[in-house]
Motif scaffolding. Structure first.
Motif, short mmCIF file in Angstrom:
data_model
loop_
_atom_site.label_atom_id
_atom_site.label_comp_id
_atom_site.label_asym_id
_atom_site.label_seq_id
_atom_site.Cartn_x
_atom_site.Cartn_y
_atom_site.Cartn_z
N GLU A 79 0.82 -1.19 0.00
CA GLU A 79 0.00 0.00 0.00
C GLU A 79 0.87 1.25 0.00
OE1 GLU A 79 -3.02 0.09 3.00
OE2 GLU A 79 -3.55 -1.98 2.65
N GLY A 80 1.72 1.43 -0.96
CA GLY A 80 2.55 2.61 -1.05
C GLY A 80 3.63 2.66 0.01
N GLY A 81 4.58 3.56 -0.20
CA GLY A 81 5.65 3.74 0.76
C GLY A 81 6.78 2.74 0.64
N ALA A 82 6.66 1.77 -0.27
CA ALA A 82 7.71 0.77 -0.45
C ALA A 82 7.90 0.49 -1.93
CB ALA A 82 7.37 -0.51 0.28
N LYS A 83 9.12 0.12 -2.27
CA LYS A 83 9.45 -0.23 -3.65
C LYS A 83 9.92 -1.68 -3.66
CE LYS A 83 12.59 0.90 -7.38
NZ LYS A 83 13.74 1.72 -7.79
N ILE A 84 9.37 -2.50 -4.55
CA ILE A 84 9.80 -3.89 -4.68
C ILE A 84 11.16 -3.90 -5.37
CG2 ILE A 84 9.34 -6.13 -5.73
CD1 ILE A 84 6.35 -5.49 -5.47
N ILE A 85 12.17 -4.41 -4.68
CA ILE A 85 13.51 -4.52 -5.24
C ILE A 85 13.61 -5.81 -6.05
CG2 ILE A 85 15.97 -4.66 -4.70
CD1 ILE A 85 14.63 -1.92 -4.13
N CYS A 86 13.09 -6.90 -5.50
CA CYS A 86 13.05 -8.17 -6.23
C CYS A 86 11.94 -9.04 -5.64
CB CYS A 86 14.39 -8.89 -6.21
SG CYS A 86 14.90 -9.47 -4.60
N GLY A 87 11.48 -9.99 -6.45
CA GLY A 87 10.44 -10.91 -6.00
C GLY A 87 9.06 -10.29 -6.09
N GLY A 88 8.17 -10.78 -5.22
CA GLY A 88 6.83 -10.25 -5.14
C GLY A 88 5.86 -10.79 -6.18
N LYS A 89 6.27 -11.82 -6.89
CA LYS A 89 5.42 -12.40 -7.92
C LYS A 89 5.04 -13.83 -7.53
CE LYS A 89 7.76 -9.80 -11.49
NZ LYS A 89 9.11 -9.79 -11.97
N LEU A 90 4.00 -14.32 -8.17
CA LEU A 90 3.67 -15.72 -7.99
C LEU A 90 4.75 -16.56 -8.65
CD1 LEU A 90 -0.15 -15.70 -8.81
CD2 LEU A 90 0.92 -15.86 -6.57
N PRO A 91 5.21 -17.60 -7.98
CA PRO A 91 6.24 -18.45 -8.59
C PRO A 91 5.66 -19.23 -9.76
CG PRO A 91 5.51 -19.41 -6.54
CD PRO A 91 4.83 -18.07 -6.66
N PRO A 92 6.51 -19.65 -10.69
CA PRO A 92 6.00 -20.46 -11.80
C PRO A 92 5.43 -21.78 -11.27
CG PRO A 92 8.40 -20.31 -11.87
CD PRO A 92 7.93 -19.44 -10.75
N ILE A 93 4.41 -22.24 -11.94
CA ILE A 93 3.77 -23.50 -11.54
C ILE A 93 4.61 -24.64 -12.11
CG2 ILE A 93 1.70 -24.91 -11.68
CD1 ILE A 93 0.15 -22.26 -12.06
N THR A 94 5.13 -25.48 -11.23
CA THR A 94 5.95 -26.61 -11.67
C THR A 94 5.41 -27.88 -11.05
OG1 THR A 94 7.48 -26.22 -9.85
CG2 THR A 94 8.06 -25.24 -11.96
N GLY A 95 4.40 -28.42 -11.67
CA GLY A 95 3.84 -29.68 -11.20
C GLY A 95 2.85 -29.53 -10.07
N MET A 96 2.71 -28.34 -9.53
CA MET A 96 1.75 -28.11 -8.45
C MET A 96 0.65 -27.21 -8.97
SD MET A 96 4.27 -27.48 -5.20
CE MET A 96 2.90 -27.07 -4.16
N ILE A 97 -0.53 -27.44 -8.53
CA ILE A 97 -1.65 -26.59 -8.93
C ILE A 97 -1.65 -25.35 -8.04
CG2 ILE A 97 -4.15 -26.41 -9.08
CD1 ILE A 97 -4.19 -29.43 -9.62
N GLN A 98 -1.64 -24.21 -8.66
CA GLN A 98 -1.69 -22.97 -7.90
C GLN A 98 -2.86 -22.15 -8.43
OE1 GLN A 98 1.94 -20.89 -7.48
NE2 GLN A 98 0.97 -19.02 -6.86
#
Length: 121
Positions: A1-20
């Protein structure tokens, strides 16, 4: 909610054999806090692979930032100067403080005001 910057990450990981399907999993994330004031990601207990990074003017400013939180079960000080680390850890208003680690069987007690369930009383 504002006030921060994503440096890295923050995404859903790729689906590799698991249902997400709308799961609650995301990549480890580093956030740079760029706005002063209260930040939920810092001030509230969060259960996720998130590291909020705050800047400070000097070690005393860092201690004041840490002690401003209503939480206080454990804390850690990370430094190249271990003696300084133990000095700073002794100033933290928390149940147990660690130097250059997150936990161990022998932490440094930094306060006689032990929090109840991690909340300062």
């Amino acid at each position: 909610e504002g006030g921060a910057k994503i440096i890295c990450g923050g995404k859903l990981p790729p689906i590799t054999g698991m249902i997400q399907e709308g799961g609650y999993y995301y990549e480890p994330t580093i956030l740079a806090i760029i706005q002063e004031g209260i930040h939920r990601i810092v001030d509230e207990e969060q259960f996720g692979p998130v590291l909020p990074v705050l800047s400070f003017k000097d070690p005393i400013d860092a201690i004041n930032l840490a002690n401003a939180s209503p939480m206080g079960l454990t804390s850690s000080v990370w430094t190249r100067d271990e003696d300084l680390g133990y000095e700073l850890a002794s100033r933290l208003d928390c149940g147990t403080a660690y130097v250059n680690q997150m936990s161990s069987s022998h932490g440094t007690t930094s306060s006689v005001n032990w929090p109840s369930q991690g909340y300062k009383i």
